[in-house]
Design a protein around this motif. Structure first.
Motif: not given
Length: 71
Positions: A43-47, A52-53
């Protein structure tokens, strides 16, 4: 953190089954290719942060709460 310098078409091996390849470098952007087994999420960091959020916003139920509901 391990910091490495790689050129285009050079690879990094992670364990026995993950390969990271530098495909292209243009200015401050790097294109990477990853090969890994299908059971490993990439996964890309933003995904990852989005998932997680979302997971932290879901109601958390522990064994005590579940016991109270079934009583």
């Amino acid at each position: 953190m391990l910091i490495l310098t790689r050129r285009v078409d050079e690879r990094i091996f992670i364990g026995d089954d993950i390969t990271l390849c530098v495909l292209d470098i243009e200015g401050n952007r790097v294109r990477l290719g990853l090969e890994a087994p299908k059971n490993i999420a990439i996964l890309r960091e933003e995904i990852h942060q989005k998932y997680t959020a979302e997971a932290s916003n879901e109601p958390q139920h522990d064994a005590l709460d579940q016991g109270k509901r079934s009583a």
